[in-house]
Design a protein around this motif. Structure first.
Motif, short mmCIF file in Angstrom:
data_model
loop_
_atom_site.label_atom_id
_atom_site.label_comp_id
_atom_site.label_asym_id
_atom_site.label_seq_id
_atom_site.Cartn_x
_atom_site.Cartn_y
_atom_site.Cartn_z
N VAL A 1 49.56 -4.78 30.49
CA VAL A 1 49.82 -3.35 30.66
C VAL A 1 49.05 -2.88 31.89
O VAL A 1 47.93 -3.31 32.13
CB VAL A 1 49.40 -2.55 29.40
CG1 VAL A 1 47.91 -2.72 29.09
CG2 VAL A 1 49.74 -1.07 29.55
N ALA A 2 49.73 -2.04 32.66
CA ALA A 2 49.05 -1.42 33.81
C ALA A 2 48.41 -0.13 33.31
O ALA A 2 49.12 0.83 32.99
CB ALA A 2 50.04 -1.13 34.92
N GLN B 1 60.70 -10.39 44.80
CA GLN B 1 59.50 -10.37 43.96
C GLN B 1 59.87 -10.70 42.51
O GLN B 1 61.03 -10.62 42.11
CB GLN B 1 58.88 -8.97 44.02
CG GLN B 1 58.58 -8.48 45.42
CD GLN B 1 57.12 -8.30 45.70
OE1 GLN B 1 56.39 -7.80 44.86
NE2 GLN B 1 56.68 -8.71 46.86
N ARG B 2 58.83 -11.05 41.74
CA ARG B 2 59.04 -11.37 40.33
C ARG B 2 58.03 -10.60 39.48
O ARG B 2 57.03 -11.16 39.03
CB ARG B 2 58.91 -12.88 40.13
CG ARG B 2 59.97 -13.65 40.92
CD ARG B 2 59.63 -15.10 41.06
NE ARG B 2 59.91 -15.86 39.84
CZ ARG B 2 59.76 -17.18 39.73
NH1 ARG B 2 59.36 -17.88 40.77
NH2 ARG B 2 60.01 -17.80 38.61
N PRO B 3 58.27 -9.31 39.29
CA PRO B 3 57.30 -8.47 38.57
C PRO B 3 57.21 -8.84 37.09
O PRO B 3 58.17 -9.36 36.52
CB PRO B 3 57.87 -7.07 38.74
CG PRO B 3 59.32 -7.27 38.93
CD PRO B 3 59.47 -8.55 39.68
N TYR B 4 56.06 -8.53 36.48
CA TYR B 4 55.91 -8.87 35.06
C TYR B 4 56.68 -7.91 34.16
O TYR B 4 56.97 -8.22 33.02
CB TYR B 4 54.45 -9.01 34.65
CG TYR B 4 53.59 -7.77 34.63
CD1 TYR B 4 53.75 -6.79 33.66
CD2 TYR B 4 52.57 -7.60 35.56
CE1 TYR B 4 52.91 -5.67 33.63
CE2 TYR B 4 51.75 -6.50 35.55
CZ TYR B 4 51.93 -5.53 34.58
OH TYR B 4 51.11 -4.42 34.56
N ASP B 5 56.97 -6.71 34.67
CA ASP B 5 57.78 -5.77 33.90
C ASP B 5 59.08 -5.51 34.67
O ASP B 5 59.16 -4.56 35.46
CB ASP B 5 57.02 -4.47 33.68
CG ASP B 5 57.81 -3.47 32.84
OD1 ASP B 5 58.93 -3.81 32.40
OD2 ASP B 5 57.32 -2.35 32.63
N PRO B 6 60.10 -6.34 34.47
CA PRO B 6 61.32 -6.19 35.25
C PRO B 6 62.24 -5.08 34.75
O PRO B 6 63.29 -4.83 35.32
CB PRO B 6 62.00 -7.56 35.09
CG PRO B 6 61.51 -8.07 33.78
CD PRO B 6 60.15 -7.51 33.57
N GLY B 7 61.89 -4.40 33.68
CA GLY B 7 62.71 -3.34 33.15
C GLY B 7 63.45 -3.81 31.91
O GLY B 7 63.18 -4.91 31.40
N ALA C 1 55.26 4.97 29.81
CA ALA C 1 56.17 4.50 30.85
C ALA C 1 55.48 3.58 31.85
O ALA C 1 56.11 3.11 32.80
CB ALA C 1 56.78 5.69 31.58
N ALA C 2 54.18 3.37 31.66
CA ALA C 2 53.45 2.50 32.59
C ALA C 2 53.97 1.07 32.47
O ALA C 2 54.47 0.66 31.41
CB ALA C 2 51.96 2.54 32.27
#
Lengths: 841, 170
Positions: free
Chosen positions: A487-488, A244-250, A520-521
């Motif tokens: 932002v989630a 997967q390619r999440p928008y918030d990879p850390g 932290a979201a």
């Protein structure tokens, strides 16, 4: 004398007969009979259904008086029916918006509040009782009432809600006085009651329910009982099985944990049989009432680019939230201007806000976060303690509520709802099953979205969304200064212990103890690759320290991958590049799997039709175009492949698919199964899943061949023996059913491209009724200047006779766009001038 | 209000009868026009039962006015048809999409979305009401006592209505 007496007698008999017939006829016409509505009132040419023709005749300029207005308000309409509301105060703005919504969407608004308030049976009769029971159990009305009671009445949202309700009621009053009700009300004789702020919050709750309430844990529990724990964990893992390619990879902050206090639980009746009965009962009941496969549709897209990826170097945003297709469309487009607001975009009839759109500086859109919002609890009960449950070391009394559900043409139905600390008890057969749902905890979402509409930058945007609790959404952002982000927003519950993707023990040990801190979201701002993409996939990587939900809740990421590949391969993109991507029907999964299939078929013996189909696939680029034969072959193959791999396991495990086919049946809609199969096909072709229970060993290659043969046989039977005549549009269609469900008022079916995995998604089965509910592109070209485009499947009016009922549908289907209306811009040939005073009528 | 019966002597001359017939036709037409106006106005006020009320009045008045039964029935039916049909026609002339409204109503009612169904149902509703009203009015109506038996018989001969006490009345 005898003759006279006989005549008199006959006259008496005739009079009595005439009286009886007349009385029966009038009673029938006044009250109806069974499914037949009161025809007298309904068919009256002055005030019955015919009066709806007056509103269908089109909008003309009017001068109107509305109670409560502080100053003049203008509502100017574009030729397509999009209003621009300009008011001297924020209250007046929302009152005018309420009036406008009601003029065009009163049926939709009333149906939504009836659905959420458990009053459908009052309109549709006994057929609506089960839905009403479910909704009253779930408690949208309780939540809305509690939320309104907790809202300070001088707050921004309260002012908006009260003004909005005033505007809605102004039209209801006028319609009542002039007998200009929508046809549905004239026909049924059930007329809309006055609107209240609670009704708006109920409508908000219905949207929340549609996007976040789910039967997922119950379905997973049933799958686990049927397939076994090992297979269920492997095939339906918590983390996605594919890349997967999440928008918030850390990187991520360490989790804050809050252990819950839980008392010692008594011995309870918790054998497998009672738990299984409870799961099955709850799933069947909830899936049937919540529209089936609750929360399982996920197809929204949102992305933004900036810097070198955007022509002009600023920022550009695209969004197309996917919802069930209806006529009228879910949304109502409007531009609003007042001292506090200058915003344009898409409103939801029933709510005083623009949910998706732009103001003078920022633009935003949303995708469903797909995080887990619904947690089921097996309450500990004792037959010797009726009405009680065990929680945190003590027996507690359930709160008991009673409702009387009004039923059209019948006696009211009485309903009792028990509440535990977790939430309402949904079913009691086998075990007592209650549900904790974030949508039932109340959410000041209106406050949040009103603040978003006034935000000027990302800080203001994210600060506003702190108050957004449910439904959890990915808000994707772009501004006129060239910044992008996401932002989630929402409540992400933290469960003290246990496996929250399954039903949890109600003893207190597995309670929700808090929410993931907003800081932290999942969040991203101006990422180095200059793009933000969200398409219902998991927004964070595997290292995220909080539980957000199982992989079954999220999209497998095919659309995100496709969008990222598209955006990453271009520079200085224009609005046209974005609109082209919104119509992209390339199936990213097909692009990766088809080469493996062709490889598997290389040394296989094929029939002439199979050879022709293989040749089509070899020349295909993965586009699910309606005229593509290869697309039909691919999709049929993929479903046959899924079935060939998993059906033997389903059969052996006796999976009760009928309880909730959307979540339990094997299909491409089971995205986690697709993700698992994709992963094995690409990297683990000897996975044990390919070998059926008690069957001989098989590999992916072998199963793919068998699935291909079966797919070609299936298509030959359906479309004829020659693959050259096959086309995706011959087996795949899209429809736009009427919101009322009346068959004659919808549109379609039409041959359609796309599938649930393409950017231009067609969700659901082969007769798709789910997809982009609107499309929007905002291209920031300067400070407070944007070049926008929108498309919208339907029209602004809910009246099927209106020229604005589906006037925008053809544009939507053909991929044409219109600009967003500009708040406060220019004059229009059709304008309502609203002023203070006693309402007209 | 309704068709007026002019007393006619047993030995009435043909020209006089012709004149009487003309007066009766005018009266009948006036009754219909007034009834249509009343039903139309009633529909605008939401008085969906106005065709029944008009039929009732027509039927009730017919007997003492020595109107033929079939004339009363025809008047009641025409009043209903025109009283509800003309407002619809007016909407059409005003540019309102009446056909679309009918199609919508049919679809919402679970019928095939054919406008003719709802238009027919509307007309039928009006006519049934009006005829039921006329029947009830007729049944409740009181015959006007004849000036003499000859007048009564002559009237019955001429227009087919029934004389009081006539056992042949259907």
């Amino acid at each position: 004398m005898r003759r006279t007496g006989g005549t008199a007698r006959r006259r008496v008999i005739e009079a009595v007969a005439a009286l009886c017939v007349s009385g029966a006829l009038l009673a029938f016409l006044a009250s109806g009979l069974g499914p037949v509505p009161p025809l007298g009132q309904a068919l009256d040419p002055g005030t019955g259904v015919w009066a709806s023709a007056e509103d269908a005749a089109g909008v003309r300029s009017e001068t109107l008086r509305l109670p409560g207005l502080r100053g003049p308000v203008t509502v100017s309409f574009s030729p397509a029916g999009v209003p621009t509301v300009a008011a001297g105060s924020d209250g007046d703005l929302f009152e005018a918006l309420g009036y406008t919504h009601a003029r065009f969407r009163l049926t939709q608004m009333d149906l939504q509040r009836r659905l959420g308030s458990g009053r459908m049976a009052e309109l549709v009769g006994p057929a609506g009782v089960e839905s009403d029971k479910f909704q009253l159990q779930l408690g949208l009305l309780r939540t809305a009432e509690a939320q309104w009671a907790a809202t300070p009445h001088d707050s921004e949202s309260a002012v908006a809600l009260l003004a909005y309700a005033r505007g809605v009621n102004a039209w209801i009053g006028q319609a009542r006085a002039a007998h200009r009700r929508p046809a549905l009300f004239s026909l049924t004789g059930v007329h809309p009651a006055d609107w209240t702020p609670v009704d708006s919050l109920v409508v908000q709750g219905v949207l929340t329910e549609n996007t976040s309430f789910t039967t997922g844990p119950l379905a997973l529990s049933i799958l686990q009982r049927s397939l076994g724990e090992r297979h269920t964990r492997e095939w339906f893992p918590v983390l996605p099985p594919n890349a997967q390619r999440p928008y918030d990879p850390g990187p991520y902050e360490k989790a804050v944990s809050k252990p819950a206090a839980a008392g010692r639980a008594p011995a309870v009746r918790d054998d497998g049989a009672t738990a299984a009965t409870a799961d099955r009962t709850a799933l069947a009941w909830i899936a049937a009432q919540a529209g089936g496969s609750a929360g399982s549709q996920r197809n929204s897209n949102a992305w933004a680019v900036n810097g070198p990826l955007a022509a002009g170097g600023r920022a550009m945003l695209a969004g197309d939230p996917h919802l069930p297709h209806t006529l009228p469309s879910y949304w109502f487009q409007a531009a609003l201007r007042s001292p506090g607001y200058s915003v344009t975009g898409f409103t939801l009839p029933g709510m005083p806000a623009v949910l998706i759109g732009r103001n003078e500086h920022i633009s935003w859109t949303v995708t469903n976060a797909q995080t887990q919002s619904t947690f089921y609890y097996r309450e500990v009960t004792d037959p010797h303690r009726p009405g009680e449950y065990y929680w945190r070391g003590a027996w507690r009394r359930m709160e008991r509520l009673t409702y009387a559900i009004p039923v059209r043409g019948g006696a009211p139905v009485r309903l009792t709802v028990d509440l535990t600390v977790h939430g309402p008890v949904m079913t009691q057969l086998g075990q007592t099953m209650s549900v904790y749902w974030t949508g039932a905890t109340g959410s000041p979402s209106l406050t949040a979205i009103l603040s978003v509409a006034r935000a000027r930058d990302f800080d203001g945007f994210t600060a506003a969304l702190r108050d957004w609790h449910s439904p959890a959404q990915n808000f994707v952002y772009a501004d006129d200064a060239g910044n992008i982000g996401a932002v989630a927003a929402g409540h992400f519950p933290i469960v003290a212990s246990g496996e929250p993707w399954l039903p949890l023990p109600g003893t207190g040990a597995a309670d929700v103890t808090g929410m993931v801190p907003y800081e932290a979201a999942p969040r991203v701002y101006n990422p180095p690759d200059h793009m933000v993409v969200s398409a219902n996939d998991r927004p964070v990587g595997a290292g995220y320290p909080y539980y957000l939900g199982p992989s079954t809740g999220f999209d497998p990421g095919y659309r995100t991958r496709r969008i990222r590949d598209y955006l990453g391969s271009r520079r200085a993109m224009t609005k046209d590049d974005f609109t082209a991507l919104q119509h992209d029907v390339t199936d990213g999964l097909a692009i990766r799997i088809v080469p493996r299939l062709l490889d598997a078929l290389r040394d296989d013996r094929l029939t002439p039709a199979e050879r022709e189909a293989r040749a089509q696939l070899a020349a295909w680029q993965g586009a699910m175009d309606p005229d593509s034969g290869a697309a039909a072959v691919w999709w049929t193959f993929w479903n046959a492949y899924l079935t060939a791999v998993f059906q033997p396991w389903w059969t052996a495990g006796k999976v009760p698919v009928h309880l909730d086919p959307g979540r339990l049946a094997i299909s491409a809609s089971q995205t986690t199964l697709s993700g698992s199969l994709e992963s094995w096909t690409l990297r683990d072709q000897d996975n044990a899943a390919f070998t059926p229970p008690r069957g001989r060993a098989r590999t992916a290659r072998e199963v793919m061949r068998a699935a291909f043969h079966r797919a070609i046989a299936d298509l030959s039977a359906r479309l004829g023996p020659s693959p050259q005549s096959w086309a995706w549009g011959r087996v795949h269609s899209v429809s736009f059913p009427s919101l009322t469900g009346a068959p004659g008022l919808g549109y379609g079916p039409l041959p359609a491209g796309g599938d649930p995995q393409t950017v231009n998604a067609a969700g659901g089965d082969m007769s798709s009724v789910f997809g982009p509910s609107m499309r929007m592109v905002v291209n920031w070209v300067g400070e407070s200047r944007s070049d926008d485009a929108t498309a919208y499947p339907g029209g602004q009016s809910e009246n099927p006779g209106s020229p604005w009922y589906r006037n925008l549908l053809a544009e939507w289907l053909s991929g044409r766009y219109r600009p967003l209306p500009v708040p406060g811009a220019g004059s229009s040939p059709v304008t309502w001038t609203l002023s203070a005073g006693r309402e007209d009528g | 209000m309704t068709e007026l019966a002019t007393p006619v002597g047993a030995g009435a001359q043909a020209p006089r009868a012709f004149a009487v017939t003309g007066q009766r036709a005018v009266a009948w037409a006036c009754t219909v026009v007034a009834g249509v106006a009343a039903v139309w106005a009633g529909s605008l006020l939401g008085w969906w039962w106005s065709p029944f009320a008009c039929g009732l009045v027509v039927g009730f008045a017919a007997r003492p006015l020595r109107c033929r039964r079939r004339s009363a029935i025809a008047a009641a039916a025409l009043i209903a048809l025109a009283g509800w049909g003309l407002p619809l026609l007016w909407r059409v002339l005003d540019g309102e999409p009446v056909g679309a409204a009918a199609r919508t109503a049919a679809a919402l009612a679970g019928l095939p979305p054919a406008p003719v169904l709802v238009v027919s149902a509307t007309m039928l509703t009006a006519v049934c009401q009006s005829l039921a009203g006329a029947w009830l009015g007729w049944a409740l109506g009181v015959d006007r006592p004849p000036a003499d038996q000859g007048e009564s018989n002559a009237q019955a001969d001429q227009d087919g209505s029934t004389a009081p006490g006539d056992p042949s009345e259907a």
